[in-house]
Design a protein around this motif. Structure first.
Motif, PDB file in Angstrom:
ATOM      1  N   PHE A 301       0.947  -1.221  -0.075  1.00  0.00           N
ATOM      2  CA  PHE A 301       0.079  -0.068   0.015  1.00  0.00           C
ATOM      3  C   PHE A 301       0.918   1.211  -0.071  1.00  0.00           C
ATOM      4  N   ARG A 302       0.544   1.958  -1.002  1.00  0.00           N
ATOM      5  CA  ARG A 302       1.466   3.205  -1.033  1.00  0.00           C
ATOM      6  C   ARG A 302       1.071   4.229  -0.009  1.00  0.00           C
ATOM      7  N   PHE A 303       2.557   4.671   0.394  1.00  0.00           N
ATOM      8  CA  PHE A 303       2.417   5.860   1.478  1.00  0.00           C
ATOM      9  C   PHE A 303       1.909   5.236   2.763  1.00  0.00           C
ATOM     10  N   ILE A 304       2.225   3.968   2.935  1.00  0.00           N
ATOM     11  CA  ILE A 304       2.014   3.416   4.387  1.00  0.00           C
ATOM     12  C   ILE A 304       3.141   2.567   4.935  1.00  0.00           C
ATOM     13  N   GLU A 305       3.328   2.819   6.022  1.00  0.00           N
ATOM     14  CA  GLU A 305       4.480   2.015   6.943  1.00  0.00           C
ATOM     15  C   GLU A 305       3.801   0.629   7.503  1.00  0.00           C
ATOM     16  N   GLY A 306       4.394  -0.366   6.938  1.00  0.00           N
ATOM     17  CA  GLY A 306       3.837  -1.629   7.343  1.00  0.00           C
ATOM     18  C   GLY A 306       3.624  -1.831   8.812  1.00  0.00           C
ATOM     19  N   GLU A 307       4.632  -1.473   9.564  1.00  0.00           N
ATOM     20  CA  GLU A 307       4.497  -1.794  10.984  1.00  0.00           C
ATOM     21  C   GLU A 307       3.413  -1.311  11.697  1.00  0.00           C
ATOM     22  N   SER A 308       3.167   0.149  11.075  1.00  0.00           N
ATOM     23  CA  SER A 308       1.913   0.878  11.900  1.00  0.00           C
ATOM     24  C   SER A 308       0.488   0.177  11.495  1.00  0.00           C
ATOM     25  N   PRO A 343      10.422  -0.304  -5.143  1.00  0.00           N
ATOM     26  CA  PRO A 343      11.530   0.557  -4.523  1.00  0.00           C
ATOM     27  C   PRO A 343      11.249   0.380  -2.966  1.00  0.00           C
ATOM     28  N   HIS A 344      12.143   0.818  -2.126  1.00  0.00           N
ATOM     29  CA  HIS A 344      12.245   0.832  -0.828  1.00  0.00           C
ATOM     30  C   HIS A 344      10.919   1.493  -0.315  1.00  0.00           C
ATOM     31  N   GLU A 345      10.477   2.485  -0.723  1.00  0.00           N
ATOM     32  CA  GLU A 345       9.479   3.233  -0.063  1.00  0.00           C
ATOM     33  C   GLU A 345       8.004   2.452  -0.434  1.00  0.00           C
ATOM     34  N   ILE A 346       7.912   1.873  -1.426  1.00  0.00           N
ATOM     35  CA  ILE A 346       6.541   1.169  -1.480  1.00  0.00           C
ATOM     36  C   ILE A 346       6.757  -0.357  -0.716  1.00  0.00           C
ATOM     37  N   ALA A 347       7.960  -0.908  -0.750  1.00  0.00           N
ATOM     38  CA  ALA A 347       7.976  -2.144  -0.164  1.00  0.00           C
ATOM     39  C   ALA A 347       8.085  -2.219   1.401  1.00  0.00           C
TER      40      ALA A 347
END
Length: 394
Positions: A301-308, A343-347
């Motif tokens: 999910f773009r613009f999302i941080e997975g841990e949160s 890319p890192h920011e999407i991964a």
């Protein structure tokens, strides 16, 4: 009302009641040492051999080719280190992929420190390994090809039969880490030219701490653990009889229900994928859309941080993961997602949901409803999302 929805079955599974029931007598009633000559110990030995028979037949081989281990990581280590040691006079080159489980990648890194050379093959955007790339990587000193049967993060099922045929044609040993695939999809080691196969009990509703390594008859692998004659002198140590009995029962049930589970889980998987794609913008499905494990869903999910996202899902009673359970706690993005070109920011915004045959459509609706709210809330905190959404949703 908060539900509990467990969608991390790639990490581990619930032990079936029938499995627990089968194991219990071997803790308190039939607790002898299987190496003992008296009848009380021989009952345990017979239980082990019965399990070996069940597992051998499940992959199309003889019982004598099955060796019990403590799990998938040990089996992977044994396969790679065992072949490296036994065949070093022939060569010191190994072929694997960039998306393997760390039990393979870290073992390869260890072998590189011992003077071996490892070729790490790229995969395509769906996570598929090209058989042609495997063929091109073969050298005169190649002794082993190790390609996982199905990826533990994105669920892609690899062209194992084609790769096995290439290895067989060139006289090279072929190992597959089948921890995620075993008893989830059909496997025939003869048809697929597999020489070594790793599997683990706790991925198929069996107990933790038990697994096996299939070793094709005639391979000259040496002892992996020294100290006793167990496992035909190849792995010393008193056998985990309750674990082996539990694995036996779990495999028996899994094989009997495989077709039904594949049908049900595939339908639910596709339903969940469709709802997420239809209702959450800028959600990218990872892994092959068709050639994937029946129970695997992986999105970024773009613009999302997975841990949160995982923490907020947990607050709603939903268990998922952002990748392999063996790398949880790491702040680095998944090596698998980077290998497929993200890319890192999407991964960093990845979510893996893995089903069981107990999951219902109503539970998946509950998950999507909460996931939509969570994604929207987290994106509202992103200074980049609003501008991006205006450009791409208008």
């Amino acid at each position: 009302m908060k539900e509990f929805v467990y969608l991390d079955n790639a990490a581990t599974t619930k032990v079936r009641p029938e499995v627990v029931e089968a194991m219990l007598p071997y803790f308190t009633e039939i607790y002898g040492n299987a190496s003992a000559v008296y009848d009380f110990g021989q009952k345990c030995k017979q239980a082990i051999e019965d399990a070996r028979e069940t597992i051998g037949s499940s992959i199309g081989t003889k019982a004598s080719n099955i060796y019990f281990t403590a799990g998938g990581s040990e089996s992977d280590n044994w396969a790679l280190k065992g072949v490296a040691e036994a065949y070093k006079d022939k060569g010191k080159h190994i072929i694997t992929t960039k998306i393997e489980h760390h039990a393979i990648l870290h073992t390869c890194a260890y072998l590189e420190q011992q003077g071996y050379e490892v070729t790490y093959l790229d995969v395509d955007a769906d996570g598929l390994v090209s058989p042609e790339d495997v063929k091109k990587a073969i050298r005169p000193d190649t002794i082993l090809i190790s390609v996982m049967f199905a990826n533990n993060e994105i669920g892609t099922i690899e062209p194992i039969e084609e790769i096995g045929a290439i290895a067989h044609e060139h006289g090279i040993l072929f190992h597959t880490d089948a921890v995620q695939a075993y008893a989830q999809v059909p496997i025939d080691v003869e048809k697929m030219h597999i020489d070594l196969l790793s599997a683990s009990g706790h991925k198929l509703n069996g107990p933790k701490g038990i697994g096996f390594l299939y070793i094709r008859q005639g391979l000259k692998l040496k002892s992996f653990i020294h100290g006793g004659a167990q496992e035909r002198k190849r792995r010393a140590g008193t056998e985990n009889v309750p674990g082996i009995v539990g694995l036996d029962k779990a495999v028996e049930i899994a094989m009997a229900t495989m077709d039904e589970r594949i049908k049900k889980e595939s339908e639910l998987r596709d339903y969940l994928i469709a709802r997420i794609e239809d209702e959450i913008p800028f959600a990218k499905l990872n892994g092959h859309r068709v050639k994937r494990l029946p129970n695997n869903i992986n999105f970024c999910f773009r613009f999302i941080e997975g841990e949160s996202m995982l923490i907020m899902l947990d607050m709603a009673g939903i268990c998922g993961s952002s990748g392999s359970a063996c790398t949880s706690g790491s702040l680095d993005p998944s090596h698998v997602l980077l290998a497929i070109g993200l890319p890192h920011e999407i991964a960093h915004g990845s979510l893996r949901l893995t089903l069981s045959d107990e999951i219902t459509k109503e539970q998946l609706d509950y998950v999507v409803d909460h996931l939509k709210e969570i994604v929207a809330k987290l994106r509202s905190m992103s200074p980049l999302y609003e501008d991006y959404a205006k450009k791409h949703l208008s």
